[in-house]
Design a protein around this motif. Sequence first.
Motif, mmCIF file in Angstrom:
data_model
loop_
_atom_site.group_PDB
_atom_site.id
_atom_site.type_symbol
_atom_site.label_atom_id
_atom_site.label_comp_id
_atom_site.label_asym_id
_atom_site.label_seq_id
_atom_site.Cartn_x
_atom_site.Cartn_y
_atom_site.Cartn_z
ATOM 1 N N LEU A 39 7.661 9.201 1.450
ATOM 2 C CA LEU A 39 6.763 10.212 0.891
ATOM 3 C C LEU A 39 7.484 11.113 -0.109
ATOM 4 O O LEU A 39 6.918 11.498 -1.140
ATOM 5 N N LEU A 40 8.727 11.449 0.208
ATOM 6 C CA LEU A 40 9.488 12.282 -0.719
ATOM 7 C C LEU A 40 9.711 11.551 -2.045
ATOM 8 O O LEU A 40 9.559 12.153 -3.129
ATOM 9 N N TRP A 42 7.839 9.265 -3.314
ATOM 10 C CA TRP A 42 6.546 9.191 -3.991
ATOM 11 C C TRP A 42 6.208 10.517 -4.667
ATOM 12 O O TRP A 42 5.720 10.551 -5.806
ATOM 13 N N LEU A 43 6.500 11.640 -3.962
ATOM 14 C CA LEU A 43 6.245 12.950 -4.558
ATOM 15 C C LEU A 43 7.119 13.195 -5.783
ATOM 16 O O LEU A 43 6.702 13.872 -6.738
ATOM 17 N N TRP A 58 -0.245 5.940 -6.046
ATOM 18 C CA TRP A 58 -0.569 6.092 -4.631
ATOM 19 C C TRP A 58 -0.655 4.770 -3.882
ATOM 20 O O TRP A 58 -0.566 4.728 -2.650
#
Length: 415
Positions: A39-40, A42-43, A58
Amino acid sequence: MNSRTPPVRSVLDDEVEPVSRRPHRHDLLIAAVGLLGGLLLWLLGLRMQNGRLFEASWTGLVPLVPMAVAESMRRTRPGAALATATVLLAADQLTPGNIATVLMYTDVVYAAVVYGSEAAARRIPVISLLGSVALTLGLLPRLRPADAVLVGVLAGLVTFVPAVTGAGARGHRVAAEAARLRAEQTALLAEADRSQAVAEERSRMARELHDVVAGHLSAIALHSTAALSIDDPATSREALAVIRENSVAGLAEMRRLIGLLRRGGAPELPGAAPRLSALDALIEQSRGHAASSGLSCVLDDARDGGALPAPVELAAYRIVQESLTNALKHAAPGTVRVRLARPGALLTVEVTSVFGVRPGPRTPPGSGAGLIGMRERAELLGGTIRAGEERAADGSAVWRVRAELPVPEGTERGR
């Protein structure tokens, strides 16, 4: 490995097929770290590839989340986790991708080899290698050779290298488990040997105690019974004299045995191991004890006079001693004959007495420990012993004890 050692796989099965199917707490932690790391990334907008079927950033999260779930099952369901993760890795190639997804897949491959079945542990490295080679060959017509080889190498790093690493780790685990089981088995065998040694020492002490004391106690019981049943002062005085003599001798034997036990049974102590040369004194003592019962004791030593090994002489002496004690307690009036012979490499010990009902006072019945002790002494030397009622040459009934004790070549004392 010793046939009694528990198989290694039976212990590892607790990890291959555990009772609980709930994810291990360490696996949950690894899956949570992988998911948060993905997730990090991706952010931060980091992606692995471009030009895929699904370009939206996404879409890279779609394989990431179920890959974390598969990661949590790496130990409890390694086969299902690997199959699911392989499908998710293929799906990840259609999206911008996430390196956390790939890293979690490599760990699932590693865990499948370490925690999976033995068959899976053998097959996964081979299948991953063949898959990497097949992928390289399949891409050669579509890509430049260098690019196809690069893709194949990357596939090998993701699949083959974790599988080989897992195989090595599993081998170390199996070796460590086998070493632990061998250590446990060695400890069990050592404890069994110690228990057997203690039991043998107790049996030896029981035989020695019975053989050296039973004769004196039997004489005491016989003469005390006679003194109580015959109202004659002279008989009572004679019985008391015999009782005192045997009680003093028995006490001396007990003290000697206690001294031997305290000193570890040192063989050099005087009188620690009776020899056959002391049979004359034993026969003479038995004559004095048995005279009032109408028994006479005779020794017939037909040996060549050569010295024998100490264990053989001790066993023969104790067998004669116990046989004389039994004759004193149970034999009918008559002759108790002790005969020794040495035909070849055998020492034969034979004690015969008249079998029948003896009149007058008798000692209480024995427990059979004497016969057991004689049998044990003979068996320890590899010999045999028989005891029972037989018919003599004149047709009379006799009780015969016959022991045959091997004498090893070249073991006589003094050679």
